[in-house]
Structure formats: C-alpha cells, structure tokens
Design an enzyme around this catalytic site. Structure first.
Site, mmCIF file in Angstrom:
data_model
loop_
_atom_site.group_PDB
_atom_site.id
_atom_site.type_symbol
_atom_site.label_atom_id
_atom_site.label_comp_id
_atom_site.label_asym_id
_atom_site.label_seq_id
_atom_site.Cartn_x
_atom_site.Cartn_y
_atom_site.Cartn_z
ATOM 1 N N ASP A 1 15.542 -5.118 6.444
ATOM 2 C CA ASP A 1 14.515 -6.334 6.505
ATOM 3 C C ASP A 1 13.672 -7.602 7.391
ATOM 4 O O ASP A 1 13.538 -8.096 8.016
ATOM 5 C CB ASP A 1 13.701 -6.565 4.882
ATOM 6 C CG ASP A 1 12.700 -5.963 4.090
ATOM 7 O OD1 ASP A 1 12.648 -4.969 4.695
ATOM 8 O OD2 ASP A 1 13.271 -6.124 2.889
ATOM 9 N N ASP B 1 12.296 -4.677 -3.342
ATOM 10 C CA ASP B 1 11.671 -4.805 -2.410
ATOM 11 C C ASP B 1 10.330 -3.854 -2.783
ATOM 12 O O ASP B 1 10.295 -3.218 -2.966
ATOM 13 C CB ASP B 1 12.059 -4.108 -1.762
ATOM 14 C CG ASP B 1 11.527 -3.685 -0.155
ATOM 15 O OD1 ASP B 1 11.427 -5.081 0.694
ATOM 16 O OD2 ASP B 1 11.457 -2.829 0.462
ATOM 17 N N THR C 1 5.889 -8.254 1.734
ATOM 18 C CA THR C 1 5.633 -6.873 1.468
ATOM 19 C C THR C 1 5.046 -7.039 0.340
ATOM 20 O O THR C 1 3.822 -6.342 -0.206
ATOM 21 C CB THR C 1 6.585 -5.097 1.397
ATOM 22 O OG1 THR C 1 7.822 -5.875 1.367
ATOM 23 C CG2 THR C 1 6.618 -5.080 2.847
ATOM 24 N N THR C 2 5.529 -7.931 -0.339
ATOM 25 C CA THR C 2 4.846 -8.264 -1.441
ATOM 26 C C THR C 2 4.210 -9.185 -1.951
ATOM 27 O O THR C 2 3.354 -9.270 -2.286
ATOM 28 C CB THR C 2 6.553 -8.838 -2.721
ATOM 29 O OG1 THR C 2 7.285 -7.857 -2.584
ATOM 30 C CG2 THR C 2 6.524 -9.102 -4.039
#
Length: 533
Positions: free
Chosen positions: A389, A63, A96-97
């Site tokens: 998520d 994550d 998020t990445t």
C-alpha cells in the site's frame, strides 16, 4: 368486459422490489458493509480475522480491500461498495476503507433526507454541488514541494508514515517509511513496481527487515557449479531440460533386447547434450531456467563452468528478465538473435536459515529487494500488504507531488466550505449539501471513536479551531487532543484524498438513484438420471 387480471411479465420465481422497498434494501446493504470495515479505520483501528470455508490458513488484516474482496455478498448495493474499494486499491493503493466508509455515511444521511420526502434527484443535485466545492477546497489547500528535493523527500517520508500508521507495522513506522521511500526514489519517477521485489522470511523481528540494492532470488545454485560469479552473462530460458528421460506418455516402445533400449536412451542423451552445447555456445557463464534442470545437463554446465539455476518460477523469471535486461528464450538455434542479461556479481547468501541468490549491479539500476522478517506467516503477509500500500501511494505521489493534511483536517476544511456555500443556497439542495458536510465530519468522528476517545468533544473542538481560521488543525491520536498537522508531519497524498471523495460520492449517487431491484429466477437443478434423482 375487459380482463383485469394482472399480466405476469417476469419468469416464475423471479422477484422484484420497487420504490421504498428497493431503496431501503440498497441502503441497508451498503451501510452494513460500511459499518463492517468502519472499525478498521485510522491509526487505532482494529483487525479482522478472515476464516475461509475450506481448511486454508486464516488471514488477519485491517486492510479494507482485502476484507471486502474476501466477502461473498448477495446485496447488489454492497457489491458496488466492494467495487469502489477495489478501484481505490488499484488506482492509488490506499484509502480503501475510507472510501467505503464515506460512501456509507453519505447514504446514511441520504436515507434521512428521503424520509423527509426530499426527492433523490434533488439530493443528488445538492451532493454534486457539494462534491465540486469540496474538491476545489481540497486542491486549494494542497502544498507542493517538488522543487526542493529535501522537502520533497520529507513529504514522501510523512506520507509513508501516515499510510503505515494504520497498519501492523505502526510500531516501526519510521523505519519502514524510510525503507519504502529509499526504494521508491530508486525508481527515478517510474510507477512500475515490478523492479521492487518483496520476499518474506520467517524469523527475527520486523525491525530485522532491510532493503537490498540487488535482486534476490529464493533459489539455489546447481550442484558442482561455482557459488560466486563476477561479470555474469546470463541466458534466461523457459525450456524442458529433462529429456534424458523418455516422456512419451501412454505410448509403448517394444524392443527385442536391452541393447536396443540402451540405443534409445543413448539417443535421448545425445539429444540432451546437443541442446546443452547449443546453450553454452551462446557465450554465457550463467543459465537460469524456469523449469527443472536434470542431473545430466546440470553436470554438463558444471563441467563447462556455467552456473545453472533451476525452477525459477514464472514470476521470478519475468522479473529477472526485466532487471537483468535480457529476454526469455525457448529455442537456441540463433544465438545472434538472443538478448543476454548481465550483472556484475552473482553470489549465494544466507537470509535467516535459508540460502538465496543475490544479483548485484544489475542492468536495471533501480531494481532492489525488500526482505521482510517476522515471527509468523500472518505477520509477514500483513506486513507485505502494508508495504505494498505504501509503495503504491508513494509511486503515485512522486508524479502527483501535491500533499494535504491528514488527521481529519482535510475533511473539516471541505465540510466548512460546503456549509458556507449551503448557507447561501435558497432551495432544497442546501439540505443535501449540509448532509454531505455531516458525512465528511464523520471521518474524524470515526477516527476518534476507534481510539476510544470522546469523539463528540474532539470533533467539536476541531470544528471550532477551523472556524477560527486554523487550517492545519487535526486530531492528534497519540495525545487525545487537537494538534497541528504540519508540525506533527501527518500528511497524505492529494491524489488519494481526491479519489476517495470522487469515488464515494459517485457510488452513493448511483445507489441513491435505485428505485427498482429485479432478481433473476434461480437456476433449477435438472434431474440427472445417472444419479438416480
């Protein structure tokens, strides 16, 4: 004659980097952070082990937000990327990445343009035009099936599958996607995830996880109390129930005989029993306290057929008050002002080897509990992050129901639109726009690289498919080929994609504007005479 000696403005030991040096320092830091998380992206992404300095347990995760939050950084540009990753996590829960990687790729392209002596403001102007047309293209490509409940549920299921395909639960993504969709649809459009409680129990396999309609509290019912209770009236409290012990710390009570000591203890006991009587007089049959309940009050409640549950931690008490429709109280002098909680059934259940308490038929009908099972704490923690998520994305998708295709399809659509507009631009902004489209094409390239596929071949085929008018073509990561994203069900929320595009382009712009970095002087250690140095 004038004194031409340089005038010192900054404090001693403060440092300053200007122009090219400052820009290079910013680029290097941001691109390094982007490269760090790049390998975790996509369904074939790798995991990272985060080992703290102290003896705490290690974290195994892919994550992006979790990895970046754990880093101690000195480079200011790198901190900007960490911040946009946190914002992405807070706003939509996923991507998020991707947001970090896209910002890094934009800066990599920006660095090449700076080397060609193109001014940063020209690059930023081109990026803004490219960002606007990319966003417009993304919105035009979106589909909305909210009017059809069956198709809408399938959309939510596909979004959950796509989100979970890059997580540890990817082997059971269909099972968990159904589980989170069922949980989200119970909320009836609310985005408040507090009524979905996740508990983790070691043992079994991930497939043994399940969704429970009630609210489960990981505590035990008091000794001697009924283990099953129907039509419960519940008082939720945060009060000390241990005053049968003298608690005047640091004080001395001097008595002349044990009889006087007994009188003090008896007074404390009577005080405690009076408090218990006032609690029972609320007309309740279940008492839940955040703090401990000692033997005397526990025995009193058992004698009066009141179920007592002690030490429900603060988070547990807050959630219980929410789902049971009650209020947390600390004083018991005015029963008429107290709002009691209620539920149809309270019972003790077994999860694996441990006992827990289930509240069924609660006042907040959408409340439910996801029970996670797994072989180790690391697996359970990563599974919880994965489901969190997915829950965040779906809670946003319920309200913003438009969807776009994943697998690099949306990025190629945006890159194609930016390229077409750049071809009509008569000035240097066209170079910046072409750089923007190259950065977008890096997303499917990285997805293919992480899977060990030939990214050059796949991305070239994908680009050709889009130029021929196939607007649903994307990467099929299972069969190493170009596939139809619609038939494969690889769908993402428009809100997630849009937030990635906006956050990444704005962060890259901010870093590109930097031409001066001023670092404050480090704080000096003052001599401490007590320490001898």
């Amino acid at each position: 004659m004038a004194n031409l000696q340089p005038v010192q403005i900054l404090q001693n030991d403060a440092s300053e980097e200007r122009g090219e040096n400052a820009r290079l320092s910013s680029f290097v830091g941001a691109i390094a952070i982007s490269d760090l998380v790049k390998t975790t992206m996509g369904p074939k992404g790798m995991d990272k082990i985060l080992q703290p300095v102290t003896g705490e347990a290690v974290t195994v995760t892919n994550d992006g937000a979790t990895i970046l939050k754990s880093l101690y950084l000195d480079n200011p540009a790198a901190k900007i990327l960490v911040d946009i990753s946190k914002v992405q996590d807070d706003e939509v829960g996923d991507g998020t990445t991707s947001v970090c990687v896209l910002a890094g790729e934009l800066l990599r392209e920006g660095e090449k343009l700076i080397a060609q002596k193109i001014h940063p403001q020209t690059i930023i102007a081109g990026w803004r035009v490219a960002s606007d047309i990319a966003r417009k293209t993304l919105i035009e490509s979106a589909k909305d099936h909210k009017a059809d409940p069956a198709k809408f549920r399938q959309d939510l299921f596909n979004i959950a599958r796509t989100t979970l395909s890059s997580k540890i639960v990817h082997t059971e993504k269909d099972y968990f996607a159904n589980l989170v969709v069922d949980a989200i649809l119970r909320l009836k459009g609310s985005s408040n995830l507090d009524s979905i409680y996740i508990i983790k129990k070691i043992g079994g396999s991930m497939k043994d996880s399940y969704l429970d309609d009630g609210f489960i509290l990981e505590k035990r019912i008091g000794v001697g109390c009924p283990k099953r209770l129907e039509n419960a009236k519940i008082l939720i409290a945060n009060t000390a129930m241990d005053t049968d012990k003298i608690k005047i710390f640091g004080a001395r009570v001097r008595v002349d005989s044990t009889a006087e000591l007994h009188q003090i203890e008896e007074a404390e006991r009577e005080k405690m029993l009076d408090k218990c009587k006032r609690i029972v007089d609320h007309g309740i049959n279940c008492f839940i306290n955040r703090q401990l309940i000692y033997n005397l009050p526990e025995q009193y409640f058992a004698d009066h057929n009141v179920m007592s549950i002690e030490h429900a931690d603060f988070d547990g008490v807050e959630r219980l008050a929410l789902v049971l429709g009650g209020e947390i109280v600390s004083t018991f002098d005015h029963p008429e002002r107290v709002k009691l909680g209620s539920c149809k059934l309270i019972e003790e259940i077994m999860i694996g080897e441990d006992k827990a308490i289930r509240f069924s038929g609660v006042a907040l009908g959408e409340a439910c509990t996801i029970v996670l099972r797994g072989a180790s704490n690391h697996i359970l923690d990563e599974t919880e992050r994965s489901l969190h998520d997915a829950l965040c994305v779906l809670s946003q998708a319920v309200n913003e129901s438009r969807t776009v295709y994943g697998g690099g399809c949306s990025e190629m659509l945006m890159a194609k639109a930016v390229d077409e507009l750049a071809a009509t631009m008569p000035d240097k902004k066209a170079l910046a726009m072409e750089a923007f489209s190259r950065a977008l094409r890096q997303i499917p390239t990285i997805l293919a690289d992480n899977a060990g596929y030939d990214s050059s071949e796949l991305v070239t085929q994908l680009r050709a498919a889009h130029n021929k008018g196939d607007r649903t073509a994307g990467l099929d990561m299972k069969d190493n080929c170009i596939g139809n994203m619609e038939s494969l069900g690889i769908v993402e929320s428009l809100k997630v994609k849009q937030q990635i595009l906006i956050s990444a382009s704005e962060a890259a712009e901010m870093i590109l504007r930097v031409d001066d970095i001023i670092r404050a002087a480090p704080r000096k250690r003052e001599r401490d005479p007590r320490m001898g140095h």
